[in-house]
Design an enzyme around this catalytic site. Structure first.
Site, PDB file in Angstrom:
ATOM      1  N   ALA A 147       0.833  -1.201   0.000  1.00 14.61           N
ATOM      2  CA  ALA A 147       0.000   0.000   0.000  1.00 14.61           C
ATOM      3  C   ALA A 147       0.870   1.255   0.000  1.00 14.61           C
ATOM      4  O   ALA A 147       0.593   2.220  -0.717  1.00 14.61           O
ATOM      5  CB  ALA A 147      -0.942  -0.002   1.198  1.00 14.61           C
ATOM      6  N   ASP A 148       1.934   1.243   0.791  1.00 13.37           N
ATOM      7  CA  ASP A 148       2.861   2.380   0.810  1.00 13.37           C
ATOM      8  C   ASP A 148       3.503   2.589  -0.548  1.00 13.37           C
ATOM      9  O   ASP A 148       3.553   3.702  -1.083  1.00 13.37           O
ATOM     10  CB  ASP A 148       3.960   2.149   1.854  1.00 13.37           C
ATOM     11  CG  ASP A 148       3.614   2.708   3.221  1.00 13.37           C
ATOM     12  OD1 ASP A 148       2.860   3.696   3.294  1.00 13.37           O
ATOM     13  OD2 ASP A 148       4.095   2.161   4.225  1.00 13.37           O
TER      14      ASP A 148
END
Length: 401
Positions: A173-174
């Protein structure tokens, strides 16, 4: 790769980077690799929190920070002081891009919200990185990769059936958010070249996670079926997964009918071509529970290297499963310059991941190591018009940490 004209594609773009940890710094690393002048604004008393992530540390420097912050310059500013904020506002007047991942509300208190900054510089591209975006009922929540992986559905489809929830091994996600930020910034910058006007780029971890559930969301939209984890198998094609061999594992990508037929012949299983259960991909997907143990039994008879050579000769996509040591020992990875040597002023000789996108005329490059904390404070302030006496006064006042 050689640069044909010595010019980097983004070298005229100045980025003021307030972000730390991963998503924002990954975005600005991508921009810096292509030549953007990324000025990293760090807090006193330690700077970016990633400087303390670890182990491992190399001569006191975090390996994670060294990887993420190459090609950037560091300046320390106390943003709790009015003088520090005044310096930032002055820098933003001449910047092309601002990016931050401050907690919700912080930029408003500092007078650095999009409306404030665009009043100073209407052409600026302003990027906010957050867990949940700047609007919606969760906009005030703090966000982390693990939380976003869970709430975006990624953890519900990762791992093996009947196993506990598992996050993707890398902070997906990052990293996706950093990539989408770079995409959004460059899109907005291209628009600015036409209109002369900047705009707000709003990227969040949860949306970046959702955006990668392409097959799973498509299935849910079409049928209402909720997808679950499949291990290494594919949701829509078979056989497309990892199989155990005599001494390890091999990934098989028999993703279409031709590759399926080539694979069967190459591994000596022509009998499967006459099996109605496996006649085409739809049948193979319906009969996947029958097909998988047959393929596992076949591949366990020889080593990974044997099967890779056999299947490559037959034109079937396949490959071994590497650990990180094996990745960087691979001659193809080496030929593509995906491990780049650097000299760091404290850590000495280090390596960094190479640039994964190759441009033919103006390729990006890894040119400088991650900066020491505040290494470029004097240099940057001088470039923005401050005199030596001003810099000395800032130091005496503690504005530079």
């Amino acid at each position: 790769m050689q640069n044909s004209n010595g010019k980097l594609p983004l070298q005229d773009i100045k980025v003021i980077d307030f972000s730390q940890i991963l998503a924002g710094p990954f975005c600005t690393m991508l921009l810096a690799d292509m030549g953007a002048d990324v000025i990293k604004i760090e807090k006193p008393n330690g700077g970016d929190d990633t400087r303390r992530y670890g182990p491992p540390f190399i001569e006191g420097e975090s390996a994670a920070f060294l990887t993420l912050n190459r090609n950037k310059r560091s300046i320390v500013l106390d943003l709790k002081s009015e003088q520090g904020l005044a310096i930032v506002r002055h820098m933003l007047e001449d910047a092309d891009v601002m990016i931050h991942n401050f907690r919700p509300g912080v930029v408003d208190r500092m007078g650095l919200a999009f409306e404030d900054v665009s009043a100073l510089n209407p052409a600026i591209v302003y990027c906010t990185v957050s867990g949940f975006g700047t609007t919606g009922p969760y906009s005030s929540r703090a966000g982390f990769d693990l939380v976003a992986q869970g709430m975006s559905g990624l953890m519900s489809i990762n791992g093996f059936p009947d196993s506990p929830p598992a996050k993707v091994g890398v902070p997906m996600a990052d990293l996706n958010t950093g990539m989408f930020c770079a995409y959004g910034i460059l899109t907005a910058y291209i628009n600015r070249l036409v209109t002369g006007k900047g705009q707000h780029v709003d990227a969040s971890l949860i949306e970046s996670g959702i955006a990668y559930t392409l097959y799973e969301s498509a299935t849910y939209f079409a049928t209402g079926e909720v997808a679950g984890p499949l291990g290494s198998a594919h949701r829509m094609i078979a056989p497309y997964q990892a199989f155990a061999t005599q001494d390890g594992y091999i990934n098989i990508g028999a993703a279409n009918q031709n590759n399926w037929e080539r694979m069967c012949r190459a591994v000596g299983r022509e009998d499967l071509l006459d099996d109605e259960r496996f006649a085409s991909n739809p049948e193979r997907m319906v009969s996947i529970d029958a097909l998988t143990p047959i393929m596992e039994e076949t591949f366990r008879t020889q080593t990974t290297d044997h099967w890779v050579k056999t299947l490559e000769k037959a034109g079937v996509p396949c490959g071994p499963i590497y650990n990180m040591k094996q990745v960087y020992a691979d001659p193809h990875v080496q030929s593509r310059e995906m491990a780049v040597p650097l000299e760091h002023p404290k850590a000495g000789s280090i390596r960094n991941i190479g640039v994964p996108v190759k441009l033919s005329d103006t390729p990006g490059s890894v040119r400088t190591p991650a900066p020491l904390l505040g290494q470029h404070s004097d240099e940057v302030l001088t470039e923005f018009g401050y005199e030596d006496t001003d810099v000395t006064a800032f130091k005496d006042a503690g504005v530079l940490g």
